[in-house]
Design a protein around this motif. Structure first.
Motif, mmCIF file in Angstrom:
data_model
loop_
_atom_site.group_PDB
_atom_site.id
_atom_site.type_symbol
_atom_site.label_atom_id
_atom_site.label_comp_id
_atom_site.label_asym_id
_atom_site.label_seq_id
_atom_site.Cartn_x
_atom_site.Cartn_y
_atom_site.Cartn_z
ATOM 1 N N LEU A 176 -0.249 1.534 2.078
ATOM 2 C CA LEU A 176 -0.347 1.225 0.648
ATOM 3 C C LEU A 176 0.891 1.673 -0.134
ATOM 4 O O LEU A 176 1.235 1.081 -1.174
ATOM 5 C CB LEU A 176 -1.590 1.907 0.052
ATOM 6 C CG LEU A 176 -2.937 1.423 0.593
ATOM 7 C CD1 LEU A 176 -4.071 2.317 0.081
ATOM 8 C CD2 LEU A 176 -3.194 -0.032 0.174
ATOM 9 N N ALA A 177 1.555 2.703 0.349
ATOM 10 C CA ALA A 177 2.649 3.322 -0.414
ATOM 11 C C ALA A 177 3.764 2.342 -0.810
ATOM 12 O O ALA A 177 4.231 2.395 -1.950
ATOM 13 C CB ALA A 177 3.213 4.511 0.362
ATOM 14 N N PRO A 178 4.197 1.417 0.082
ATOM 15 C CA PRO A 178 5.270 0.492 -0.334
ATOM 16 C C PRO A 178 4.880 -0.350 -1.546
ATOM 17 O O PRO A 178 5.744 -0.827 -2.276
ATOM 18 C CB PRO A 178 5.474 -0.386 0.908
ATOM 19 C CG PRO A 178 4.930 0.411 2.044
ATOM 20 C CD PRO A 178 3.828 1.237 1.491
ATOM 21 N N SER A 179 3.595 -0.556 -1.782
ATOM 22 C CA SER A 179 3.138 -1.314 -2.962
ATOM 23 C C SER A 179 2.842 -0.363 -4.123
ATOM 24 O O SER A 179 2.227 -0.764 -5.102
ATOM 25 C CB SER A 179 1.877 -2.112 -2.634
ATOM 26 O OG SER A 179 2.055 -2.856 -1.476
ATOM 27 N N ARG A 180 3.276 0.905 -4.003
ATOM 28 C CA ARG A 180 3.048 1.922 -5.037
ATOM 29 C C ARG A 180 1.549 2.105 -5.299
ATOM 30 O O ARG A 180 1.107 2.281 -6.431
ATOM 31 C CB ARG A 180 3.777 1.585 -6.352
ATOM 32 C CG ARG A 180 5.262 1.331 -6.226
ATOM 33 C CD ARG A 180 6.099 2.565 -5.986
ATOM 34 N NE ARG A 180 5.883 3.646 -6.958
ATOM 35 C CZ ARG A 180 5.988 4.945 -6.659
ATOM 36 N NH1 ARG A 180 6.258 5.321 -5.429
ATOM 37 N NH2 ARG A 180 5.797 5.860 -7.585
ATOM 38 N N LEU A 181 0.767 1.998 -4.240
ATOM 39 C CA LEU A 181 -0.689 2.160 -4.357
ATOM 40 C C LEU A 181 -1.149 3.301 -3.465
ATOM 41 O O LEU A 181 -0.428 3.738 -2.563
ATOM 42 C CB LEU A 181 -1.398 0.866 -3.922
ATOM 43 C CG LEU A 181 -1.161 -0.371 -4.783
ATOM 44 C CD1 LEU A 181 -1.740 -1.600 -4.101
ATOM 45 C CD2 LEU A 181 -1.762 -0.208 -6.181
ATOM 46 N N ARG A 182 -2.369 3.767 -3.692
ATOM 47 C CA ARG A 182 -2.987 4.769 -2.823
ATOM 48 C C ARG A 182 -4.490 4.544 -2.827
ATOM 49 O O ARG A 182 -5.034 3.938 -3.767
ATOM 50 C CB ARG A 182 -2.686 6.179 -3.306
ATOM 51 C CG ARG A 182 -3.327 6.472 -4.657
ATOM 52 C CD ARG A 182 -3.246 7.930 -5.052
ATOM 53 N NE ARG A 182 -3.728 8.105 -6.412
ATOM 54 C CZ ARG A 182 -4.415 9.141 -6.851
ATOM 55 N NH1 ARG A 182 -4.729 10.121 -6.022
ATOM 56 N NH2 ARG A 182 -4.808 9.241 -8.087
ATOM 57 N N LEU A 183 -5.138 5.076 -1.770
ATOM 58 C CA LEU A 183 -6.605 5.130 -1.785
ATOM 59 C C LEU A 183 -7.021 6.452 -2.421
ATOM 60 O O LEU A 183 -7.917 6.499 -3.249
ATOM 61 C CB LEU A 183 -7.149 5.010 -0.350
ATOM 62 C CG LEU A 183 -8.672 5.090 -0.216
ATOM 63 C CD1 LEU A 183 -9.345 3.918 -0.922
ATOM 64 C CD2 LEU A 183 -9.090 5.128 1.259
#
Ligand SMILES: Cc1cc2nc3c(=O)[nH]c(=O)nc-3n(C[C@H](O)[C@H](O)[C@H](O)COP(=O)(O)OP(=O)(O)OC[C@H]3O[C@@H](n4cnc5c(N)ncnc54)[C@H](O)[C@@H]3O)c2cc1C
Length: 545
Positions: A176-183
């Motif tokens: 998820l990190a490359p999309s600047r996202l996290r769970l």
């Protein structure tokens, strides 16, 4: 590059450990007295019985001794004791590693055909007997999801990400990190536990106060059953009958094998900040947390250690002499004699984090709290995934340690805390040994919170599991008698199955058994887990768990 190996008979990487500071050793010796170190048998010395004949399974199947031994148990205290002493009770006859949902369905069908029990395994970090193979009359296969890994789809607009169920914590966040996202779901077992395991056990991460339990993060599910694939696609909300996704969340493999999950993700926070505060006592700590949760803004992490956990935490922390001097001076103040550490963390936009911290400071100052700066929070962040290594170190030093968790409304928490501590201490006293029962509050909600107990005792060689069971039973009885839940996030497994009816009622157990009967009519999936063993869906007998 050589692959890192997991420890075969305990927690984590085989090449990693943590030191036991002399101050902690002194604390334990004074409180508990010396125990007898638990020896460690070599992996090659464990004797495995010959595997029973199995039908050919439609997926890669491993029958070698290493695979059978390393998939025999989870990480509950009794699992670790039997592994370390080299005497596990039972082993799978083989380990099956499917690579697709279709293969999982095909394996389940073959298992039904041949009456083979199937133990579903994600990361194998269950601490409640959820993946422990039990001696039964049927041949047993562990169905390991270790090859069902990775991100399947990302819906950026809807903040939904679909993962294969065997994906482990670090790989979820890395995808998820490359999309600047996290769970943001970070159980202490993060490095080794899987998406499917989290969902099957209703897990809670260390940041659950802010991001929610896994229950709140599941939007859609794909489940393999002997009948085929059951799909429950993501919907933001629905009124199409009862929420069936919620039925599968926490079903511990009894209703099918979760093969894929669509999870609610969120943007990475721009900023994080944390604080540690010393408050005058346990009740004050609980009140500070309740105020934070009920008036907001809600921190992402809220933890309060009771006086004993605060004291052991200090003994575990090696700090420079000057810092220790200042600390001892503060703890010497009368109002902090039974002081409790509160740990808080906020995440979000910088201006929101500043405002949230200020609001919290007003609450802890009104309660007589003393801010200790950011160092204890930073230390917790750096070390939070290393604490589990301590169990193996303590066993080698002669002390047993285990943890258990519950939850209750705010109005019942203090009495619950007292009842569990009293019951465990009395049980140990009656058996002529001592125990230290430490506790922290974490995972807080508007209406209550979870209490997480860590208990230690001096080991008696040969009776380690007997001592453990005595304390565990005393705690479990005290929990149900005080109105707490038998488990807040570890799940039911085999260990808590006999308490389920007292929590959800006869009708609740009957409804779950009926669901299991509908989805797994031959009762091949996870015998003895969640539902008592007598409730085999097809009514036939089953080996005692
Ligand atoms: C040191 C340590 C720290 C821990 N910290 C936490 C914590 O902070 N928070 C927390 O919630 N738990 C914690 N746990 C408990 C454990 O990590 C959780 O229960 C976790 O969710 C289990 O995930 P897993 O992938 O290892 O599942 P497993 O242990 O492999 O399985 C757990 C149960 O789920 C079933 N299952 C697994 N995968 C599937 C699937 N795909 N479909 C259907 N059923 C399945 C299994 O049959 C079993 O009954 C900790 C455990 C340890 C040893």
């Amino acid at each position: 590059m050589q692959q890192r190996q997991r420890r075969w008979n305990g927690w984590g990487w085989a090449d990693e450990t943590v030191p036991l500071p002399s101050s902690a050793r002194a604390w334990l010796s004074e409180r508990l007295g010396a125990g007898e170190p638990l020896p460690e048998a070599g992996e090659q010395s464990v004797r495995l019985p010959a595997a029973r004949p199995l039908p050919e399974l439609p997926a890669t199947t491993l029958g070698d001794r290493t695979a059978r031994l390393r998939h025999a148990c989870g990480l509950a205290f009794p699992d670790v004791v039997v592994l370390r002493t080299g005497v596990p009770q039972a082993f799978p006859d083989a380990v099956c590693v499917p690579e697709s949902t279709e293969q999982v369905v095909a394996v389940l069908r073959a298992a039904v055909e041949a009456d083979v029990a199937v133990i579903v395994r994600g990361g194998g970090t269950s601490v409640v007997g959820g993946v422990t193979v039990n001696a039964g009359s049927r041949p047993t296969v562990v169905l390991s999801l270790e090859r069902l890994r990775g991100l399947v789809a990302l819906d950026r607009a809807s903040l939904l990400a679909a993962f294969r169920s065997g994906t482990l914590g670090p790989d979820v966040e890395a995808a998820l990190a490359p999309s600047r996202l996290r769970l943001g779901h970070e159980p202490q077992s993060f490095e080794f536990s899987s998406v499917g395991g989290w969902i099957a056990t209703r897990s809670a991460g260390q940041r659950s106060t802010g991001v929610g339990k896994i229950d709140d993060l599941v939007a859609g599910l794909e489940i393999a059953t002997p009948d085929g694939v059951w799909s429950l696609p993501p919907q933001p909300a629905s009124a199409a009958g009862p929420e069936l996704r919620r039925l599968v969340v926490g079903s511990e493999g009894r209703l099918g094998v979760i093969t894929e999950a669509t999870l609610r993700v969120r943007p990475l926070p721009e900023c994080r900040d944390g604080a540690a505060v010393l408050v005058p006592g346990w009740s004050t700590g609980l009140e500070v947390c309740r105020a934070l949760l009920q008036t907001g803004p809600v921190p992402e992490v809220v933890r309060v250690s009771d006086p004993d956990e605060t004291s052991f935490g200090i003994a575990l922390t090696e700090v420079p002499r000057v810092a220790a001097g200042v600390r001892d001076l503060i703890l010497g103040m009368r109002r902090f004699h039974r002081g409790c550490i509160v740990l808080l963390e906020w995440a979000g936009a910088p201006q929101d984090v500043v405002l949230a911290r200020q609001a919290a400071a007003r609450i802890w100052q009104d309660a007589g709290g003393l801010a200790l700066g950011r160092t204890p929070w930073r230390r917790w962040l750096a070390e939070r995934f290393r604490h589990p290594y301590l169990r193996d170190v303590l066993l080698s030093a002669g002390w047993g340690v285990d943890t258990l968790e519950t939850a209750a409304p705010w109005s019942a928490l203090e009495a619950l805390h007292g009842a569990v501590r009293h019951a465990m201490t009395a049980a140990a006293e009656a058996a002529a040994f001592r125990t230290a029962v430490l506790c922290h509050l974490s995972h807080a909600y508007r209406d209550g919170a979870s209490l997480y107990f860590t208990w230690l005792w001096p080991l008696r060689r040969g009776d380690e599991i007997g001592q453990w069971r005595l304390l565990k039973d005393a705690a479990s009885e005290a929990i149900v008698a005080s109105g707490g839940t038998i488990t807040h996030h570890h799940g039911v497994g085999t260990m808590h199955a006999s308490y389920l009816e007292r929590e959800v009622g006869t009708s609740g157990v009957a409804a779950l058994a009926a669901a299991a009967r509908a989805l797994d009519p031959h009762g091949v999936l996870n015998p003895g887990v969640l539902l008592p063993p007598s409730l085999r869906p097809d009514g036939a007998g089953r080996g005692k768990p």
